[in-house]
Design a protein around this motif. Sequence first.
Motif, PDB file in Angstrom:
ATOM      1  N   SER A  50       3.639  12.165   6.550  1.00 43.47           N
ATOM      2  CA  SER A  50       3.177  10.873   6.983  1.00 43.47           C
ATOM      3  C   SER A  50       2.934  10.999   8.394  1.00 43.47           C
ATOM      4  N   GLU A  51       1.660  10.114   8.738  1.00 48.96           N
ATOM      5  CA  GLU A  51       1.101  10.133  10.139  1.00 48.96           C
ATOM      6  C   GLU A  51       1.257   8.675  10.529  1.00 48.96           C
ATOM      7  N   ARG A  52       2.023   8.374  11.617  1.00 54.06           N
ATOM      8  CA  ARG A  52       1.802   6.986  12.363  1.00 54.06           C
ATOM      9  C   ARG A  52       1.539   7.282  13.754  1.00 54.06           C
ATOM     10  N   ARG A  53       0.786   6.152  14.164  1.00 54.30           N
ATOM     11  CA  ARG A  53       0.640   6.020  15.645  1.00 54.30           C
ATOM     12  C   ARG A  53       0.521   4.746  16.036  1.00 54.30           C
TER      13      ARG A  53
ATOM     14  N   VAL B  42       2.312   0.298   5.153  1.00 58.81           N
ATOM     15  CA  VAL B  42       1.867   1.360   4.147  1.00 58.81           C
ATOM     16  C   VAL B  42       3.184   2.244   4.048  1.00 58.81           C
ATOM     17  N   ALA B  43       3.556   2.502   2.648  1.00 56.90           N
ATOM     18  CA  ALA B  43       4.625   3.258   2.275  1.00 56.90           C
ATOM     19  C   ALA B  43       4.159   4.586   2.038  1.00 56.90           C
ATOM     20  N   TRP B  44       5.023   5.517   2.409  1.00 58.35           N
ATOM     21  CA  TRP B  44       4.687   6.987   2.024  1.00 58.35           C
ATOM     22  C   TRP B  44       5.809   7.558   1.327  1.00 58.35           C
TER      23      TRP B  44
ATOM     24  N   VAL C   1       0.892  -1.099  -0.035  1.00 64.59           N
ATOM     25  CA  VAL C   1      -0.150   0.001  -0.105  1.00 64.59           C
ATOM     26  C   VAL C   1       0.820   1.187  -0.053  1.00 64.59           C
ATOM     27  N   VAL C   2       0.670   2.236  -0.963  1.00 63.76           N
ATOM     28  CA  VAL C   2       1.524   3.393  -0.842  1.00 63.76           C
ATOM     29  C   VAL C   2       0.527   4.620  -0.831  1.00 63.76           C
TER      30      VAL C   2
ATOM     31  N   PHE D 278      -3.524   6.991   6.087  1.00 63.94           N
ATOM     32  CA  PHE D 278      -3.105   7.271   4.410  1.00 63.94           C
ATOM     33  C   PHE D 278      -4.419   8.297   4.201  1.00 63.94           C
ATOM     34  N   ASN D 279      -3.816   8.897   3.078  1.00 65.12           N
ATOM     35  CA  ASN D 279      -4.896   9.725   2.673  1.00 65.12           C
ATOM     36  C   ASN D 279      -6.009   8.878   1.541  1.00 65.12           C
ATOM     37  N   GLY D 280      -7.472   8.968   2.072  1.00 67.66           N
ATOM     38  CA  GLY D 280      -8.063   7.992   1.155  1.00 67.66           C
ATOM     39  C   GLY D 280      -8.259   8.513  -0.240  1.00 67.66           C
ATOM     40  N   GLY D 281      -8.184   9.802  -0.336  1.00 71.65           N
ATOM     41  CA  GLY D 281      -8.275  10.367  -1.765  1.00 71.65           C
ATOM     42  C   GLY D 281      -6.787  10.137  -2.496  1.00 71.65           C
TER      43      GLY D 281
END
Length: 300
Positions: free
Chosen positions: A124-127, A178-180, A106-107, A137-140
């Motif tokens: 990038s946002e990670r938690r 998920v890659a950014w 996923v990217v 991730f940005n769904g758009g």
Amino acid sequence: MELSVVIPTLNGRDHLAAGLDTLAALVPDAEIVVVNGPSTDGTTGMVRDRDDVDVLVEVSTRTENVARNAGLEAATGDVVAFLRYDLVVESSWLDGLRDGLADAPVVTGPTHRTLGGGMTTEESERRTVGSREVTYFNGGNVAFRRRVVDALDGFDEYLETGGDRDAAHRLAALDYDVAWRPGMGVRREYSADGGVATDDRGAEFRALAYRLVKNYGVRPAVATGTTRRAVRDAVSAGRDVLRGDLDPTEWFATGRAVVGGVARGAADGLIARVKDRSPARNPHGVSDRSDRAVARYDWR
């Protein structure tokens, strides 16, 4: 790589046309699937007059996750990207997508927003939630290898907002990275105020409680996180009341909506968790029904 690009749209004809023009120029070999509806601005006619759209799916439900799943059903590529209708891909988008998929299934990438005072972007946002490392991730602006989005059973159609964040939690549960990639950028142009945010706090907190309870169960950490956010928002609104920027009755009404939203979302999340005990945690996904499309035009 066989790439399908799914674009949900609702009354966004002019923005959609600009996005399709850019895709035709920069990603000419992709399969383009537009999911429309129910629009009243002539979107259907505009899309049918083009020769660069492969499939047009008309849906009757004004929910983005329904449109995403309808597009997923129509897409044939082994990589499926989802784009918002009002975003334009940048010249490095395809290279960024390919580079990211070399490292993860996923990217995603940034959205650049043009404001009156210049340009803004995002990181990038990670938690860490419980024992999971969740990368949002940005769904758009996201691309999945088909096997991964199929493992998720698409997006959860219960959610009117936050479907991408719910999917991020479920990806973490399934151990998918998920890659950014900064190169996988998209652009949106705004007026000077930077856009309009939703005011439905009840719906926002219902979605938050639902996805947390559905994915993690009833745990102290879930309750603490939701409560902390509600209190933070209440304090911020209280300051607005003291400054005279917000009417006290509106503050109380919003508070009631938040409490009701949390209660309903938590109850529905618990039901959903019981209905689907698999790691996918998606009782309202693609496989739940097959009647999303009311019409389909296929020019492949």
